[in-house]
Design an enzyme around this catalytic site. Sequence first.
Site, PDB file in Angstrom:
ATOM      1  N   SER A 112       0.836  -1.198   0.000  1.00 59.58           N
ATOM      2  CA  SER A 112       0.000   0.000   0.000  1.00 59.58           C
ATOM      3  C   SER A 112       0.871   1.248   0.000  1.00 59.58           C
ATOM      4  O   SER A 112       2.083   1.168   0.190  1.00 59.58           O
ATOM      5  CB  SER A 112      -0.884  -0.002   1.242  1.00 59.58           C
ATOM      6  OG  SER A 112      -0.063   0.166   2.382  1.00 59.58           O
ATOM      7  N   LYS A 113       0.230   2.374  -0.163  1.00 57.05           N
ATOM      8  CA  LYS A 113       0.938   3.660  -0.175  1.00 57.05           C
ATOM      9  C   LYS A 113       1.735   3.858   1.112  1.00 57.05           C
ATOM     10  O   LYS A 113       2.825   4.384   1.111  1.00 57.05           O
ATOM     11  CB  LYS A 113      -0.081   4.809  -0.298  1.00 57.05           C
ATOM     12  CG  LYS A 113      -0.446   5.109  -1.732  1.00 57.05           C
ATOM     13  CD  LYS A 113      -0.076   6.540  -2.109  1.00 57.05           C
ATOM     14  CE  LYS A 113       0.068   6.706  -3.599  1.00 57.05           C
ATOM     15  NZ  LYS A 113      -1.157   6.404  -4.339  1.00 57.05           N
ATOM     16  N   ARG A 114       1.127   3.417   2.204  1.00 63.13           N
ATOM     17  CA  ARG A 114       1.760   3.618   3.500  1.00 63.13           C
ATOM     18  C   ARG A 114       3.077   2.849   3.586  1.00 63.13           C
ATOM     19  O   ARG A 114       3.994   3.224   4.280  1.00 63.13           O
ATOM     20  CB  ARG A 114       0.801   3.148   4.603  1.00 63.13           C
ATOM     21  CG  ARG A 114       1.108   3.670   5.982  1.00 63.13           C
ATOM     22  CD  ARG A 114      -0.144   3.587   6.845  1.00 63.13           C
ATOM     23  NE  ARG A 114      -0.566   2.192   7.003  1.00 63.13           N
ATOM     24  CZ  ARG A 114      -0.073   1.387   7.925  1.00 63.13           C
ATOM     25  NH1 ARG A 114       0.855   1.811   8.752  1.00 63.13           N
ATOM     26  NH2 ARG A 114      -0.502   0.157   8.035  1.00 63.13           N
TER      27      ARG A 114
END
Length: 470
Positions: A238-240
Amino acid sequence: MTVVTRFAPSPTGMLHLGGVRTALYSWLYARRMQGKFILRVEDTDRERSTEEAVRVILDGMTWLGLTADEGPYYQTQRFDRYRAVIAQMLAAGQAYHCYCTKEELDAVRAEQTARKEKPRYPGTCRNGRAPRPGVQPVVRFRNPTEGAVVVKDLVHGTVTFQNAELDDLIIARSDGTPTYNFCVVVDDMDMGVTHVIRGDDHLNNTPRQMNMLLALGATLPTYAHVPMILGPDGAKLSKRHGAVSVLQYEEEGYLPDALLNYLVRLGWAHGDQEVFTRAEMIAAFDIKDVNKAASAFNPEKLLWLNQQHMMRAEPAALVPHLRAQLRRIGLDSDDQALLEGIILAQRERAKTMKEMALNSRFFFVETVQIDPKAAAKHLAGAGKETLERVRAQLAALGEWTSGSIHAALDELAATLGAGLGKVAQPVRVAVTGTAVSPPIDVTLALLGRHRTLARIDAALGAAAGTEQHG
Ligand code: GLU
């Protein structure tokens, strides 16, 4: 045979860690085999491709030092070539015009779905169909109907696909533009690619591409489909966690060598070695040894490796990285000796170059802001007296080196019957603004006599001011 690999990103999203690892494996394998590494931007999807994504690919590859021997090529600049191959395949009967309308195909698909069959092109135009006025045809590849395609994948092993399961793929849309799988085929053929190393989300495209390559009389490349990188929680990255532009890692103060070292070890091992230089990676890497299971991204390990690389690098090699980080916070210096000295003094206590720059601000600012808590603890009362003694001792020093400073502070500590810490803390707070810094002798030596004494004076003045008001 000279090995030729390529990295062929689509600039439809930002180059992130998954893409970088694919690029790294292709680059490493070419370097290891003393072959050629090509960069090819697959920008045929004009609606989803962006200039920003192209820039991240080019800048990212440069920052990482994954230098291409050829390219960047852009598929949008090769349309004439694709058209010529389509014409050639039509003439040879390897491709044909298909006049089926969307409505017809939708109806067929609905029937197939109702019969619980896999939706596929029924082959209506395969054996010739008269042109239909008003219908711009697409061009389809005449895929073999019998037999099987066997992919001897270097990572996944042997994977077999039945031709009966493969559709007659559209290679040119009704407006004449070539489709993705077809462009890849023409490029891999024209560029003499011997090893296709790419994400395993492309494994299903491989039998179609191999059939087209065979039809064109090209030599088949060897394929290696590398697994995805998952997030630390096992879900899609994910982006995180990592699915951000690779340039973000530059911004965060990671070293390119550390990032590459981290990525090469995801799904590949060489004994129990964790830290690799570029040269060591090149010498040890073989695509055959890559694991086929997906691996999870571990940000802590990346951070650990980053510091390992910071600790092992030549200080001079880190200077440009430190300066880049200093500039981000509005500071800079071209004093090579100072910068190298700071790197040596700070690298044990910083995991990234960004952290190092932030911890080193006090070396570069005109005046330091003193943390009030540290001032209250170390610059009031006895602390102030100690600081006055320290000042006198330092002002009398002949040469200004960490050795002479150390000796002077030691001497004062002995005179006062105190530990070195008691003597060091007030001066540390005075010159750095906080109670944490590299060893005091090294810190003062790097800061220089003039600035050390000026900061002590400023702190003494401030301490006096506080007392008068208090
Ligand atoms: N352009 C494809 C992608 O970015 C890669 C295609 C290939 O390597 O063959 O996923």
